[in-house]
Design an enzyme around this catalytic site. Sequence first.
Site, mmCIF file in Angstrom:
data_model
loop_
_atom_site.group_PDB
_atom_site.id
_atom_site.type_symbol
_atom_site.label_atom_id
_atom_site.label_comp_id
_atom_site.label_asym_id
_atom_site.label_seq_id
_atom_site.Cartn_x
_atom_site.Cartn_y
_atom_site.Cartn_z
ATOM 1 N N CYS A 116 53.681 -3.619 25.130
ATOM 2 C CA CYS A 116 53.205 -4.403 23.978
ATOM 3 C C CYS A 116 53.753 -5.829 23.977
ATOM 4 O O CYS A 116 53.091 -6.745 23.498
ATOM 5 C CB CYS A 116 53.554 -3.708 22.673
ATOM 6 N N CYS A 167 53.414 -20.669 35.136
ATOM 7 C CA CYS A 167 52.811 -19.713 34.202
ATOM 8 C C CYS A 167 53.863 -19.412 33.138
ATOM 9 O O CYS A 167 54.628 -20.302 32.774
ATOM 10 C CB CYS A 167 52.342 -18.451 34.936
#
Length: 433
Positions: free
Chosen positions: A204, A391
């Site tokens: 999550c 990133c």
Amino acid sequence: MSQATTAQSGQLSGEQVNRYRRHLILPEVGVEGQKKLLNSKVLCIGAGGLGCPISLYLAAAGVGTIGLADVDVVSPSNLQRQVLFGQSVVGEPKVEAAAKKLKDLNPDLKLIELKTVVNSSNVMDLIKDYDVIVDGTDNFPTRYCVNDACVLAKKPNVYGSIFRFEGMVTVFAPHLKNPDTGEKGPCYRCLYPEPPDPGSVPNCAEAGVLGAICGTIGSLQANEVLKLLLGIGRPVIGRLVTWSSLDMEFRTYKIRHDKNCPVCGERPTITKPIDYEQFCGMPILDPKSLEETKREAEQAKAPKTAAAPDPTLDAKGLPPGYAFKPDWEVTPREVKSMLDRGEKFEFIDCRLPNEYAITNIEGAKLIPLQQIGQRIGELKGKENEKVVVHCRSGARSMQFAQILKQQGFKDVKSMAGGILLWNKDVNPGGPQY
Ligand SMILES: [Zn+2]
């Protein structure tokens, strides 16, 4: 004499009658059912997104004993969905903060604080005194561990999981019957014989989750626990109920006991807990994430001063022990000095637009890794120029750099540690997500 003891001896106290009157008026619960709840013991593994609603509803319902197992501390990023906690308990161990809240909710409750990781060495001992186990964890080694222990100890395992906008619930209980077919119920291994490849399923923290998903799935789990304790209704044994919140669709899938299951089948090969970290190829707890949670909580508590670079970074501005690859990588600090010198290079951010909106570096061009196939033409003619890709934390930019090198780009580097490291060293205090 405590109120719970009063219940055991046969009578609900006046306060208890008042507190539980919405239960007592239900013929399916009544005084007998309420006394069953007060005398029951439930172990909730995990005090996170699912553990919060599970334990809140079980405590409110009058479940007499709840064991709550979690080693984490409350961090500010928990508060979006972990409804047991608030700003005032950031930095406290979750089980301690939960105990205060749950005992305030219901003085009948005996809450057992288990500030421990659940693993093969302690799981049998942890579960043995409980009637029902609820799995509110979000990692595969713990799920297999809890499953095997519950099968071996013949305890129902009320399972739930959440992912982005979706969730699922079932009850694993091979020692009980599927109420529809009369067959043995399946276990987690009957459904998922093999763990996923490490790194293939984001958790999550990586994939995100809408906070209210936890409330729905956790409440469904709490409801299944209450049904099992009361012996009412059709427990969701042998059925997997999934919920897609964006479509607002619940679907039910029949799931079956596997007679060849290594733990609940006819000839089980697993007769005691195994090494689940080895089995799944991943740690139960990512020590880095625990460290980061603690730091996040400390920073939230610290008085607001000008942010300083993270003191744990080494002389190059890298985390201790970072395996830097000079042929492939460049540090955020080096990128900063290239930008400051006005050095000419192509600077690419290969994250998604929603991530770019959270935090970005001025001058970086957004080309998501997913779009490299369609957009590589935008870099045409720059094959001999210097290219730096970044990133979030450095994994996707490495992939991006490898693809460019295969396409003939001569000088491509990935920024080590991504924008998260940039925001620790070059732009201290910048968002971590
Ligand atoms: Zn099984």
